[in-house]
Enzyme design. Structure first.
Site, mmCIF file in Angstrom:
data_model
loop_
_atom_site.group_PDB
_atom_site.id
_atom_site.type_symbol
_atom_site.label_atom_id
_atom_site.label_comp_id
_atom_site.label_asym_id
_atom_site.label_seq_id
_atom_site.Cartn_x
_atom_site.Cartn_y
_atom_site.Cartn_z
ATOM 1 N N ASN A 146 -2.587 1.070 5.846
ATOM 2 C CA ASN A 146 -2.060 2.388 5.491
ATOM 3 C C ASN A 146 -3.230 3.220 4.964
ATOM 4 O O ASN A 146 -3.663 3.040 3.831
ATOM 5 C CB ASN A 146 -0.971 2.231 4.416
ATOM 6 N N TRP A 147 -3.722 4.111 5.823
ATOM 7 C CA TRP A 147 -4.897 4.910 5.425
ATOM 8 C C TRP A 147 -4.503 6.051 4.479
ATOM 9 O O TRP A 147 -5.355 6.760 3.962
ATOM 10 C CB TRP A 147 -5.588 5.480 6.663
ATOM 11 N N LYS A 148 -3.213 6.266 4.319
ATOM 12 C CA LYS A 148 -2.701 7.346 3.452
ATOM 13 C C LYS A 148 -3.373 8.679 3.817
ATOM 14 O O LYS A 148 -3.707 8.880 4.981
ATOM 15 C CB LYS A 148 -2.912 6.992 1.971
ATOM 16 N N HIS A 172 7.898 4.869 1.669
ATOM 17 C CA HIS A 172 6.789 4.456 0.798
ATOM 18 C C HIS A 172 7.015 5.042 -0.604
ATOM 19 O O HIS A 172 7.483 6.172 -0.739
ATOM 20 C CB HIS A 172 5.454 4.936 1.380
ATOM 21 N N GLU A 187 5.075 6.323 -2.656
ATOM 22 C CA GLU A 187 4.405 7.599 -2.928
ATOM 23 C C GLU A 187 5.244 8.775 -2.434
ATOM 24 O O GLU A 187 5.213 9.863 -3.011
ATOM 25 C CB GLU A 187 3.000 7.591 -2.286
ATOM 26 N N GLU A 221 6.659 -3.891 -1.998
ATOM 27 C CA GLU A 221 5.515 -3.253 -2.652
ATOM 28 C C GLU A 221 5.875 -2.901 -4.095
ATOM 29 O O GLU A 221 6.466 -1.839 -4.342
ATOM 30 C CB GLU A 221 5.131 -1.977 -1.899
ATOM 31 N N GLY A 227 -2.470 0.297 -5.666
ATOM 32 C CA GLY A 227 -3.673 1.022 -6.048
ATOM 33 C C GLY A 227 -4.261 0.596 -7.384
ATOM 34 O O GLY A 227 -5.227 1.181 -7.867
ATOM 35 N N SER A 261 -2.427 -3.859 -3.616
ATOM 36 C CA SER A 261 -3.762 -4.257 -4.078
ATOM 37 C C SER A 261 -4.274 -5.565 -3.484
ATOM 38 O O SER A 261 -4.939 -6.335 -4.174
ATOM 39 C CB SER A 261 -3.803 -4.312 -5.609
ATOM 40 N N GLY A 283 -3.405 -0.915 1.576
ATOM 41 C CA GLY A 283 -3.844 0.462 1.369
ATOM 42 C C GLY A 283 -5.351 0.527 1.220
ATOM 43 O O GLY A 283 -6.094 0.506 2.204
ATOM 44 N N GLY A 284 -5.816 0.561 -0.029
ATOM 45 C CA GLY A 284 -7.239 0.764 -0.333
ATOM 46 C C GLY A 284 -8.191 -0.102 0.484
ATOM 47 O O GLY A 284 -9.177 0.397 1.035
HETATM 48 C C1 PEP Z 1 0.218 0.825 -0.193
HETATM 49 O O1 PEP Z 1 0.170 1.912 -0.767
HETATM 50 O O2 PEP Z 1 1.024 0.630 0.741
HETATM 51 C C2 PEP Z 1 -0.701 -0.218 -0.627
HETATM 52 C C3 PEP Z 1 -0.435 -1.474 -0.328
HETATM 53 O O3 PEP Z 1 -1.802 0.210 -1.312
HETATM 54 P P1 PEP Z 1 -2.944 -0.678 -2.029
HETATM 55 O O4 PEP Z 1 -3.258 -1.813 -1.118
HETATM 56 O O5 PEP Z 1 -4.076 0.261 -2.205
HETATM 57 O O6 PEP Z 1 -2.359 -1.146 -3.309
#
Ligand code: PEP
Length: 253
Positions: A8-10, A96, A98, A168, A174, A215, A236-237
């Site tokens: 997920n590049w957001k 999601h 967010e 999640e 994050g 994370s 994500g990150g």
């Molecule tokens: C996400 O937002 O879907 C996610 C898994 O982010 P991160 O890996 O950065 O926690």
């Protein structure tokens, strides 16, 4: 089922950086991994076409970060599931945290989006998870059960349709530190049981994958790979770095 690893590049990369990362991924992910595992990349909408072009000759699949619940019409700024499919997407992240937090997306909206995605041929990646406050109040199980039931209300998966449910925990996204694997495993069992209440066993076993998100990186992924109900990861990150994401893919069984 094949493991699935979703990036997920957001809203992190513009057109040029998306192209560059897509190129780096094609180099970093060994072809053999793509025969054994489903690797999905969800860029931002403005970069879908250039990323699709890059992935055309490879087995990396493209997904969208959201869909709207209508196919076409006067809905300024919304993304039609049908047009996302035309752009090359085969899955779509829906619900999601967010979006639930920043755009007040409700379970009812998530439900409509999932229905519309399926009609368009997109496999939904439904995100569920508790906030820190909900966890502290001992409500985790009820929250993830409730989100799953409401999101999937009135939905019957056909034999050729796929669904991914991403657990999640919102407070972990994050943060740089994943949840304890035992806690994640407990949540996955709750989701699995809930899915069994909603769908026939064969559909749950053959058409639905539960993944963990929050994370995960190359150094923590191995703590989660042996867990019973998880069939992959939403990242994500760490997915913004080709080598790191490739390392997660390689370690996912
Ligand atoms: C996400 O937002 O879907 C996610 C898994 O982010 P991160 O890996 O950065 O926690």
């Amino acid at each position: 089922m094949r493991p699935i690893i979703i990036a997920n590049w957001k809203m992190n990369l513009g057109y040029r950086d998306s192209l560059k990362l897509a190129e780096d991924l094609v180099r970093a992910i060994p072809e053999a991994e793509l025969y054994k595992k489903d690797v999905v990349v969800c860029p931002s909408a403005s970069s879908l076409l250039i990323v699709a072009e890059m992935f055309k000759k490879h087995h990396i699949v493209m997904g969208a970060q959201d869909v709207f619940w209508r196919e076409q019409g006067a809905f300024t700024g919304c993304e039609s599931p049908k047009f996302l499919w035309e752009a090359g997407c085969r899955l779509a992240i829906i619900g999601h945290s967010e979006r639930r937090q920043n755009l007040q997306e409700t379970d009812a909206m998530v439900n409509q989006k999932i229905k519309a995605a399926l009609v368009a041929g997109l496999a939904p990646i439904l995100c569920v998870g508790e906030t820190y406050e909900e966890r502290a109040a001992g409500k985790t199980d009820n929250v993830i059960m409730g989100q799953t039931i409401k999101a999937l209300s009135g939905i019957q998966l056909l034999a050729n349709e796929q669904l991914v449910v991403a657990y999640e925990p919102v407070w972990v996204i994050g943060s740089g530190r994943p949840i304890e694997p035992e806690e994640a495993e407990h949540a996955s069992r709750i989701i699995y049981q809930t899915l069994l209440d909603l769908f026939p066993l064969t559909i749950v076993q053959n058409n639905i994958r539960i993944v963990y998100g929050g994370s995960i990186d190359g150094s923590t992924v191995s703590d989660f790979t042996g867990l019973e109900y998880f069939g992959g990861f939403l990242v994500g990150g760490a997915s913004l770095h080709a080598e790191e994401f490739a390392s997660i893919i390689k370690q996912t069984e």
